[in-house]
Design a protein around this motif. Structure first.
Motif, PDB file in Angstrom:
ATOM      1  N   PRO A 126       7.419  14.246   2.480  1.00 51.24           N
ATOM      2  CA  PRO A 126       7.028  14.053   3.657  1.00 51.24           C
ATOM      3  C   PRO A 126       5.692  13.227   4.185  1.00 51.24           C
ATOM      4  N   PHE A 127       4.893  13.121   2.782  1.00 50.42           N
ATOM      5  CA  PHE A 127       3.598  12.534   2.828  1.00 50.42           C
ATOM      6  C   PHE A 127       3.493  11.058   2.412  1.00 50.42           C
ATOM      7  N   ALA A 128       4.687  10.583   1.745  1.00 51.50           N
ATOM      8  CA  ALA A 128       4.725   9.376   0.907  1.00 51.50           C
ATOM      9  C   ALA A 128       4.396   8.203   1.824  1.00 51.50           C
ATOM     10  N   GLU A 129       5.127   8.201   3.116  1.00 50.59           N
ATOM     11  CA  GLU A 129       5.094   6.941   3.801  1.00 50.59           C
ATOM     12  C   GLU A 129       3.542   6.506   4.551  1.00 50.59           C
ATOM     13  N   ALA A 130       2.723   7.582   4.251  1.00 49.17           N
ATOM     14  CA  ALA A 130       1.229   7.158   4.675  1.00 49.17           C
ATOM     15  C   ALA A 130       0.895   5.950   3.865  1.00 49.17           C
ATOM     16  N   LEU A 131       1.453   6.082   2.546  1.00 51.76           N
ATOM     17  CA  LEU A 131       0.820   5.019   1.706  1.00 51.76           C
ATOM     18  C   LEU A 131       1.733   3.540   1.970  1.00 51.76           C
ATOM     19  N   TRP A 132       2.725   3.769   3.106  1.00 49.89           N
ATOM     20  CA  TRP A 132       3.345   2.253   3.350  1.00 49.89           C
ATOM     21  C   TRP A 132       2.545   1.905   4.597  1.00 49.89           C
ATOM     22  N   ASP A 133       2.124   2.642   5.313  1.00 46.55           N
ATOM     23  CA  ASP A 133       1.455   2.521   6.732  1.00 46.55           C
ATOM     24  C   ASP A 133      -0.144   2.074   6.329  1.00 46.55           C
ATOM     25  N   HIS A 134      -0.662   2.606   5.467  1.00 42.92           N
ATOM     26  CA  HIS A 134      -2.295   2.352   5.137  1.00 42.92           C
ATOM     27  C   HIS A 134      -2.585   1.955   3.757  1.00 42.92           C
ATOM     28  N   GLU A 135      -3.354   1.081   3.475  1.00 44.67           N
ATOM     29  CA  GLU A 135      -4.016   0.718   2.243  1.00 44.67           C
ATOM     30  C   GLU A 135      -4.734   2.004   1.931  1.00 44.67           C
ATOM     31  N   ILE A 136      -4.994   2.246   0.391  1.00 47.84           N
ATOM     32  CA  ILE A 136      -5.419   3.431  -0.120  1.00 47.84           C
ATOM     33  C   ILE A 136      -6.976   3.458   0.488  1.00 47.84           C
ATOM     34  N   SER A 137      -7.623   2.369   0.495  1.00 45.85           N
ATOM     35  CA  SER A 137      -9.225   2.119   0.972  1.00 45.85           C
ATOM     36  C   SER A 137      -9.077   2.851   2.553  1.00 45.85           C
ATOM     37  N   HIS A 138      -8.094   2.862   3.160  1.00 46.72           N
ATOM     38  CA  HIS A 138      -8.166   3.651   4.349  1.00 46.72           C
ATOM     39  C   HIS A 138      -8.732   5.006   4.401  1.00 46.72           C
ATOM     40  N   TRP A 150     -12.102  -3.603  -4.063  1.00 44.34           N
ATOM     41  CA  TRP A 150     -10.905  -2.990  -3.908  1.00 44.34           C
ATOM     42  C   TRP A 150      -9.842  -4.204  -4.419  1.00 44.34           C
ATOM     43  N   ARG A 151      -8.955  -3.838  -5.535  1.00 41.81           N
ATOM     44  CA  ARG A 151      -8.140  -4.878  -6.017  1.00 41.81           C
ATOM     45  C   ARG A 151      -6.723  -4.248  -6.280  1.00 41.81           C
ATOM     46  N   LYS A 152      -5.791  -4.790  -5.409  1.00 41.23           N
ATOM     47  CA  LYS A 152      -4.638  -4.330  -5.551  1.00 41.23           C
ATOM     48  C   LYS A 152      -3.377  -5.310  -6.129  1.00 41.23           C
ATOM     49  N   GLU A 153      -2.653  -4.527  -7.021  1.00 45.61           N
ATOM     50  CA  GLU A 153      -1.535  -5.446  -7.553  1.00 45.61           C
ATOM     51  C   GLU A 153      -0.247  -4.568  -7.257  1.00 45.61           C
ATOM     52  N   THR A 154       0.644  -5.229  -6.451  1.00 46.03           N
ATOM     53  CA  THR A 154       2.028  -4.553  -6.270  1.00 46.03           C
ATOM     54  C   THR A 154       2.919  -4.943  -7.466  1.00 46.03           C
ATOM     55  N   VAL A 155       4.087  -3.842  -7.630  1.00 44.42           N
ATOM     56  CA  VAL A 155       4.993  -3.948  -8.673  1.00 44.42           C
ATOM     57  C   VAL A 155       6.514  -3.739  -8.116  1.00 44.42           C
ATOM     58  N   PHE A 156       7.429  -4.435  -8.420  1.00 39.62           N
ATOM     59  CA  PHE A 156       8.703  -4.302  -8.210  1.00 39.62           C
ATOM     60  C   PHE A 156       9.115  -4.334  -6.889  1.00 39.62           C
ATOM     61  N   GLY A 157       8.860  -5.533  -6.507  1.00 38.44           N
ATOM     62  CA  GLY A 157       8.955  -5.919  -5.118  1.00 38.44           C
ATOM     63  C   GLY A 157       8.167  -5.153  -4.018  1.00 38.44           C
TER      64      GLY A 157
END
Length: 218
Positions: free
Chosen positions: A175-187, A197-204
């Motif tokens: 239930p708490f996972a999609e907060a990371l879909w909606d916000h950057e961790i810096s939020h 802050w440097r972000k790399e995304t993996v697996f699409g």
């Protein structure tokens, strides 16, 4: 933890079944080693490393081994069964220490300045107010030379079919996972502007690896 994640992290029968590399590989759609390497590659012998929660499989043992006898590896968790499993993996390494403490409250031992602090798939499991507490605590303990690393879920690209599987999983179990879909961790940081802050995304876009360091003063 017991209300939402008893099946995953508290119930001993489930924990014994889940704490295996093959289960981790399946849950991460085969990306487990790919993501682990992003973390392990940052560890050098002699470093002081804090991992903010126990992780299933052999990651904590590999991370502790990487610091070597001249470094130290501290692992914290709040759940007794997770502490017990961590001890089975780390007690043979004298420079590794397991502590039952909350990631949002833990303070390193006197004189400890962690070179690397890592949250490996923890933030998606906690409510937003704990995300903020954990992020702020990790950043607050990062020395001038240090690095904080977050490896976690991210908003998948719309073309990524895993996106729709995870939507269903999140509704049922996370239930708490999609907060990371909606916000950057810096939020979730109180003062994000103080850091790089440097972000790399993996697996699409299913996963993210976020490195945080202090801004360099010109």
């Amino acid at each position: 933890m017991t209300e939402v994640y008893d099946w995953a992290y508290v119930n001993p029968a489930w924990v014994r079944w889940l704490d295996h590399n093959l289960v981790v590989k399946t849950l991460l759609f085969g990306n487990d080693r790919r993501l682990m390497r992003r973390y392990l590659a940052r560890i050098r012998p002699g470093m002081r490393v804090w991992q903010v929660a126990h992780v299933y499989g052999d990651l904590v043992h590999l991370a502790a081994q990487a610091t070597g006898t001249t470094g130290c590896f501290h692992l914290t968790d709040v759940t007794p069964i997770q502490i017990a499993h961590a001890h089975t993996k780390l007690d043979a390494l004298p420079w590794a220490k397991v502590m039952r403490q909350d990631a949002g409250l833990h303070r390193g031992e006197t004189g400890t300045a962690y070179d690397l602090i890592c949250s490996f798939f923890l933030l998606h499991e906690v409510p937003d107010h704990w995300k903020r507490a954990i992020v702020d605590n990790m950043l607050g303990q990062m020395p001038a030379h240090g690095e904080v690393l977050f490896v976690d879920y991210h908003a998948p690209a719309r073309w990524q079919p895993i996106r729709y599987i995870l939507k269903w999983v999140n509704r049922l179990l996370e239930p708490f996972a999609e907060a990371l879909w909606d916000h950057e961790i810096s939020h979730f940081a109180s003062e994000p502007e103080r850091f790089e802050w440097r972000k790399e995304t993996v697996f699409g876009g299913v996963y993210q690896v976020v490195s945080v360091k202090h801004k360099q003063i010109a």
